[in-house]
Every structure is written in structure tokens, then in C-alpha cells.
Design a protein around this motif. Structure first.
Motif, short mmCIF file in Angstrom:
data_model
loop_
_atom_site.label_atom_id
_atom_site.label_comp_id
_atom_site.label_asym_id
_atom_site.label_seq_id
_atom_site.Cartn_x
_atom_site.Cartn_y
_atom_site.Cartn_z
N THR A 150 0.84 -1.19 0.00
CA THR A 150 0.00 0.00 0.00
C THR A 150 0.88 1.24 0.00
OG1 THR A 150 -0.07 0.20 2.41
CG2 THR A 150 -1.79 -1.14 1.40
N ASP A 186 0.78 -15.37 4.47
CA ASP A 186 1.07 -14.06 5.04
C ASP A 186 2.37 -14.06 5.85
OD1 ASP A 186 -2.45 -13.49 5.78
OD2 ASP A 186 -1.27 -12.90 4.02
N SER A 234 -6.85 0.11 1.54
CA SER A 234 -6.97 -1.36 1.61
C SER A 234 -6.41 -2.02 0.36
CB SER A 234 -8.43 -1.77 1.80
OG SER A 234 -8.89 -1.40 3.07
N ASN A 235 -5.92 -3.22 0.55
CA ASN A 235 -5.43 -4.06 -0.55
C ASN A 235 -5.79 -5.49 -0.16
OD1 ASN A 235 -4.09 -5.55 -2.46
ND2 ASN A 235 -2.07 -4.71 -2.05
N GLY A 236 -6.99 -5.91 -0.55
CA GLY A 236 -7.46 -7.24 -0.17
C GLY A 236 -7.63 -7.34 1.33
N ARG A 237 -6.95 -8.30 1.94
CA ARG A 237 -7.06 -8.49 3.39
C ARG A 237 -6.12 -7.56 4.17
NH1 ARG A 237 -4.93 -12.53 4.84
NH2 ARG A 237 -3.88 -13.19 2.91
N TYR A 238 -5.39 -6.74 3.49
CA TYR A 238 -4.49 -5.79 4.13
C TYR A 238 -5.12 -4.40 4.16
CZ TYR A 238 -0.97 -9.39 3.02
OH TYR A 238 -0.28 -10.56 2.92
N THR A 239 -5.14 -3.79 5.36
CA THR A 239 -5.65 -2.43 5.49
C THR A 239 -4.64 -1.60 6.26
OG1 THR A 239 -7.96 -3.15 5.50
CG2 THR A 239 -7.50 -0.96 6.38
N GLN A 276 -3.52 -15.93 6.56
CA GLN A 276 -3.26 -17.17 5.86
C GLN A 276 -1.79 -17.53 6.00
OE1 GLN A 276 -4.53 -16.49 1.80
NE2 GLN A 276 -6.66 -16.12 2.40
N THR A 309 -6.34 -9.18 8.00
CA THR A 309 -7.58 -9.85 8.38
C THR A 309 -7.55 -11.31 7.93
OG1 THR A 309 -8.77 -7.78 8.12
CG2 THR A 309 -10.08 -9.79 8.14
#
Lengths: 112, 113
Positions: B48, B84, B58-63, B81, B78
Motif C-alpha cells: 500500500t 502471510d 486497503s489491498n485485499g485483506r491488508y488495510t 493465511q 484480516t
């Protein structure tokens, strides 16, 4: 494919034997930089270049030289490598200094 | 001197859990802040980018969040996985004469099954 390439990827050498690690980018980026990464210390900048024939020292320049004769290439030169230069080296490029940097795959150097 | 401090230094979580990484900086004047993800033995990849006027990205599950007043940023992951598992690096660039990016030392995240 837009990319930054480094060669070699792995190198084992001996103290005092001059070596060059090449870095090339095909994105017409003006800014290029070299970093070394050691456990617990993160990425530390060695040298950077804002454009052709313009280079400047980063945080840990001792024992290294660079040149920027062409826009796409930014070789890292170790004139007389020492064991404390054993590290993982990354080259990166970006449109300008404050922009997103694109990193090469890394060169793992061991100096015996 | 411009500095970027990240915490924690390392973090272990179970797959599926959320986590938050912190970044504090002293870079001034401020231009932008980036979070990079670095897989072991590979070069960092940008996740980001945030400028002064943005406080969430946000970038998918990354905020990522940014508080330019307190000079703090966070990266929230969030539903983690296994993929990650990596080092997350905060990079801050200044404007004017301080545009050379300043790197944090990174947070090492391990996600266990």
C-alpha cells in the motif's frame, strides 16, 4: 515484463578479490539504489542514484563503489571485499526517489 | 535524523486470526508512507501507499491506516493465511530535500496452521 535483474544471485569469494554485482532495470526508472540486509538490521541503503552520472552515499557506503553510466544499469563494486560484507544485497529502482521501489531478487554474497 | 520504528519486532499468530503491525516515524516534511511485504530470501513488494491526505487504504485483506498528526501508521491483516508469513516493512518518504525513503527494520510475522 517489467523487472529488476541482479547477477549473480549467489556468490562465494575470498577476502580482497574484487567483485561486481550487476543490476539492470527495464522500466526507464531514474532512481536506483543498493541495499544490504542483515538479520535484525533490516534494509540499509548503500548508495543511490537519482539519474545518469548522479550518485550519492546512503547509510553504509564504506567499502563499496557504484557507477551510473547508463540509465538502466547500476553496478555495485566491492574493490576489496571483507568478511563483514557478507550479506544479502538488493537493487531497487523507481520513477523517482519517493515513489514505489521495485526490487531485484537479491544477491547472497559470502566473503571468506 | 529521519527514523522509522516498527513494532512488534516479531509476531506469531494462528491461521485465520487478525493482527495489527505498528509503524512510528519522524520523517518531516512528510510525503508518503508505504508498506512492503518481503517473503524470505526475496525482494520486498509494495502493498500500500498512503499520502498525507489519506487515512485508510486497503489491498485485499491488508488495510493500512495513517495518522499524520501523530506520525503513526498501522497495517491490519484480516483472516490471516499461511502465505502471510513474511517480513512487513514500513517505508516513509519525505518531500523537498528529504525525499530519500527511510526504511523501518520490519516486523517478522509467522502464521501457524
Amino acid at each position: 515484463e517489467a523487472q529488476v535483474t541482479q547477477n549473480p544471485r549467489y556468490l562465494i569469494t575470498v577476502t580482497g578479490k574484487k567483485l561486481t554485482v550487476t543490476c539492470s532495470q527495464n522500466m526507464n526508472h531514474e532512481y536506483m539504489s543498493w541495499y544490504r540486509q542483515d538479520p535484525g538490521l533490516g534494509l540499509r541503503q548503500i548508495y543511490y542514484s537519482m539519474n545518469v552520472e548522479v550518485t550519492d552515499k546512503g547509510d553504509v557506503p564504506e567499502g563499496y563503489k557504484v557507477s551510473r553510466k547508463e540509465k538502466r544499469n547500476f553496478p555495485l563494486i566491492l574493490e576489496s571485499p571483507s568478511p563483514n560484507q557478507t550479506s544479502l544485497y538488493f537493487c531497487a529502482s523507481s520513477i523517482a526517489g519517493a515513489d514505489t521501489q521495485y526490487f531485484g531478487p537479491g544477491t547472497r554474497l559470502t566473503v571468506l | 535524523k529521519n527514523q522509522v520504528e516498527q513494532s512488534p519486532q516479531s509476531l506469531i499468530i494462528l491461521e485465520g486470526k487478525n493482527c495489527t503491525l505498528q509503524c512510528n516515524y519522524t520523517v518531516s516534511p512528510f510525503s508518503n508512507l508505504r508498506w512492503y511485504k518481503q517473503d524470505t530470501g526475496r525482494g520486498p513488494v509494495s502493498l500500500t501507499i498512503m499520502t498525507f491526505s489519506e487515512n485508510t487504504k486497503s489491498n485485499g485483506r491488508y488495510t493500512a491506516t495513517l495518522d499524520a498528526d501523530t506520525k503513526q501508521s498501522s497495517l491490519h491483516i484480516t483472516a490471516s493465511q499461511l502465505s502471510d508469513s513474511a517480513s512487513y516493512i514500513c517505508v516513509v518518504s519525505g518531500s523537498g530535500g528529504s525525499y530519500i525513503p527511510t526504511f523501518g527494520r520490519g516486523t517478522s510475522l509467522i502464521v501457524h496452521p
